[in-house]
Design an enzyme around this catalytic site. Structure first.
Site, mmCIF file in Angstrom:
data_model
loop_
_atom_site.group_PDB
_atom_site.id
_atom_site.type_symbol
_atom_site.label_atom_id
_atom_site.label_comp_id
_atom_site.label_asym_id
_atom_site.label_seq_id
_atom_site.Cartn_x
_atom_site.Cartn_y
_atom_site.Cartn_z
ATOM 1 N N HIS A 199 0.844 -1.202 0.000
ATOM 2 C CA HIS A 199 0.000 0.000 0.000
ATOM 3 C C HIS A 199 0.882 1.256 0.000
ATOM 4 O O HIS A 199 0.680 2.164 -0.805
ATOM 5 C CB HIS A 199 -0.913 -0.040 1.235
ATOM 6 C CG HIS A 199 -1.721 1.195 1.464
ATOM 7 N ND1 HIS A 199 -3.064 1.277 1.190
ATOM 8 C CD2 HIS A 199 -1.370 2.405 1.968
ATOM 9 C CE1 HIS A 199 -3.496 2.484 1.498
ATOM 10 N NE2 HIS A 199 -2.491 3.193 1.984
ATOM 11 N N GLU A 200 1.867 1.278 0.873
ATOM 12 C CA GLU A 200 2.721 2.471 0.967
ATOM 13 C C GLU A 200 3.552 2.658 -0.309
ATOM 14 O O GLU A 200 3.726 3.770 -0.784
ATOM 15 C CB GLU A 200 3.645 2.375 2.188
ATOM 16 C CG GLU A 200 2.908 2.363 3.527
ATOM 17 C CD GLU A 200 1.970 3.544 3.704
ATOM 18 O OE1 GLU A 200 2.222 4.602 3.114
ATOM 19 O OE2 GLU A 200 0.968 3.401 4.418
ATOM 20 N N HIS A 244 1.665 4.303 -2.976
ATOM 21 C CA HIS A 244 1.679 5.761 -2.824
ATOM 22 C C HIS A 244 2.956 6.336 -3.423
ATOM 23 O O HIS A 244 2.940 7.392 -4.051
ATOM 24 C CB HIS A 244 1.618 6.156 -1.343
ATOM 25 C CG HIS A 244 0.238 6.106 -0.751
ATOM 26 N ND1 HIS A 244 -0.866 6.566 -1.400
ATOM 27 C CD2 HIS A 244 -0.206 5.661 0.451
ATOM 28 C CE1 HIS A 244 -1.940 6.408 -0.635
ATOM 29 N NE2 HIS A 244 -1.568 5.849 0.498
ATOM 30 N N GLU A 256 -6.492 6.417 -1.079
ATOM 31 C CA GLU A 256 -6.360 5.251 -0.213
ATOM 32 C C GLU A 256 -6.946 4.011 -0.891
ATOM 33 O O GLU A 256 -6.348 2.948 -0.862
ATOM 34 C CB GLU A 256 -7.041 5.501 1.133
ATOM 35 C CG GLU A 256 -6.443 6.649 1.929
ATOM 36 C CD GLU A 256 -4.952 6.489 2.175
ATOM 37 O OE1 GLU A 256 -4.500 5.360 2.378
ATOM 38 O OE2 GLU A 256 -4.241 7.506 2.139
#
Lengths: 189, 326
Positions: B150-151, B154, B234
């Site tokens: 997930h990070e 980003h 998100e």
């Protein structure tokens, strides 16, 4: 007459530019394939280096299944030997090695003192991450191979690929059971 | 299809960063002019303060672009770790950066028992990922992979640059507006009465009112932008994470575990909250999809992941028990 000469020269220049452009594009794609493959090879080498340590760490335990250990050692030797036989052969040998490692770790589960051994735990973590890295690198490698193979098989690159010696590359194939994600590795952690 | 989404998102982020910068310059100019005009009287003074405000904004913007990540990391009390201090974390980050085809980011640890994580930096070559010690303790390897995926999404989508710019720009506008409101309260009346004898007193009062309105509205508007933009990202980062790990269950379980965790992350503040994996500030009962929230409700995120795998959404009772609201 002057005009036709100019036209011919212009066409020739355009052709040369197009050919050079296609050639450079193909070389770049092939380089990407080579880079992706060398990334896999680094990790395969690391895995081959880790396995003897693991075998040494567990073989001292009384009654540890010897057959599992010889299977791993043999599979490792086969994988090292397959290193020079091209991606498809290599992938097959590595998949066999992955299978024997899984059964080794399954056996380790039965030995409480092994499961608590710092050294074994650290080797297990290192082998897990190496295996994951191999599988992610393989995805990347296969994507670059697909891109390259498609580009040499389509017009107009097709016309130049043959004469300039661009040949199809092999995929580093996914192991059969990993193809149907994602329930495979759930049992491992 | 999936690939085009990321390229689309990267393009959108480049454009949004530019639009945000333009918006901020515009607001700063307006605010600067109104403040200058109102406080010192006359358009010349207004232009001077405009230049000052834009100059300040530019300086802070440049400073953020190159040093914002270290600022955020040090404010959060993060310290860098390597293979010897956090081997598994480093391994997982390396795996996921291979999967995302990104350079290996720097990895930081925050000593806090609340499980959370964030990524920062100006581009993938200068990216950092920070996780809390609580995250490492509470999640297993697969769940950690989901969070790191997930990070890194980003990072790949350039969300980190945009988030960093947002954090600081919101801050600058707020400081300027705050400064003006305080100044008006303490010293504004005196300067207004002094210039009242001169010409253009009426216009000055009008502009004074506009300046106050701007000073109140600008921070609210810029914060609303921060919230709205952040929530959409998100969902996309969750979906990208699954694409990288090829395992939706890890991230789903991580979200469930974190949502059930009642601790509040002490080092997070209003300026940095939108950077985190899950909203670090609100009490867990309040983590709902409201207008001012930087993150979607965790239940919504889990249900979107379940859509990817074809599982039915969580029943209301399951959802309630997950966040401890039986």
């Amino acid at each position: 007459m002057d005009l036709t000469l100019i036209i011919i020269i212009v066409i020739a220049i355009v052709l040369v530019v197009v050919v050079v452009g296609i050639y450079n594009g193909l070389v770049q794609r092939r380089l990407r394939v080579d880079e992706a493959f060398s990334q896999i090879e680094v990790q395969l080498k690391r895995r081959h280096d880790l396995i003897p340590n693991l075998v040494n760490a567990v073989k001292g335990y009384m009654g540890f299944e010897q057959k599992v250990l010889t299977d791993v050692t043999n599979a490792r030797a086969a994988a090292v030997a397959a290193g020079s036989q091209g991606p498809a052969q290599q992938a097959a040998a590595e998949n066999a090695l992955t299978g024997t490692l899984r059964s080794l770790f399954a056996v380790v589960e039965n030995y409480p003192e092994l499961k608590a051994n710092e050294n074994v735990l650290s080797l297990q973590e290192q082998l897990t991450t190496t295996e994951n890295q191999i599988s992610f690198s393989r995805q990347h490698y296969n994507a670059t191979v697909r891109d390259y193979n498609t580009s040499i098989a389509t017009f107009p690159n097709l016309l130049l690929a043959g004469p300039f010696g661009f040949t199809k590359r092999e995929f580093f194939d996914a192991e059969p059971e990993a193809a149907n994600v994602p329930n495979v590795d759930l049992s491992l952690s | 299809m999936a690939g085009s989404t990321f390229y689309h998102q990267i393009a959108v982020n480049r454009r949004n960063s530019f639009l945000l910068a333009a918006f901020v310059v515009f607001v700063l100019a307006l605010l600067g002019f109104a403040i200058g005009f109102a406080v010192f009287g006359g358009p010349e003074a207004g232009l001077a303060t405009t230049a000052g405000a834009i100059g300040l904004g530019t300086l802070v913007g440049i400073g953020t672009y190159f040093g914002g990540d270290s600022l955020v990391l040090s404010v959060s009390g993060a310290h860098q770790v390597d293979e010897s201090t956090a081997p598994q974390l480093l391994n997982v980050v390396r795996e996921m950066s291979i999967a995302a085809n990104l350079p290996m980011p720097k990895v930081y640890l925050i000593d806090d028992t609340a499980p959370n994580a964030f990524a920062t930096g100006r581009d993938p070559d200068h990216a950092s990922i920070a996780v809390t010690t609580g995250l490492l303790q509470k999640l297993d390897r697969e769940e950690l992979q989901g969070v790191i995926g997930h990070e890194l999404s980003h990072v790949r989508n350039l969300d980190i640059r945009f988030a960093l710019m947002v954090a600081v720009m919101v801050g600058v506008i707020a400081i300027l507006a705050d400064f003006f409101l305080r100044f008006t309260f303490w010293g504004g009346g005196r300067s207004r009465s002094r210039s009242g004898s001169g010409s253009g007193g009426g216009a000055q009062i009008v502009i004074f009112v506009i300046a106050i309105a701007l000073a109140i509205l600008a921070p609210i508007i810029s914060r609303l932008i921060q919230m709205a933009v952040s929530r959409q990202r998100e969902y996309l980062a969750d979906a990208s994470s699954v694409e990288l790990t090829r395992n939706p269950h890890g991230l789903e379980r991580a979200l469930a575990k974190i949502s059930g965790d009642k601790e509040v992350l002490e080092v997070a503040n209003r300026g940095t909250q939108h950077l985190y994996f899950t909203n670090p500030i609100k009490k867990f009962e309040q983590r709902s999809s409201s207008l001012m929230s930087t993150h979607p409700a965790i239940i919504d995120r889990i249900n979107r992941l379940r859509e990817l795998t074809g599982d039915p959404p969580l029943s209301p009772s399951d959802a309630a028990s997950l966040v401890g609201l039986e």
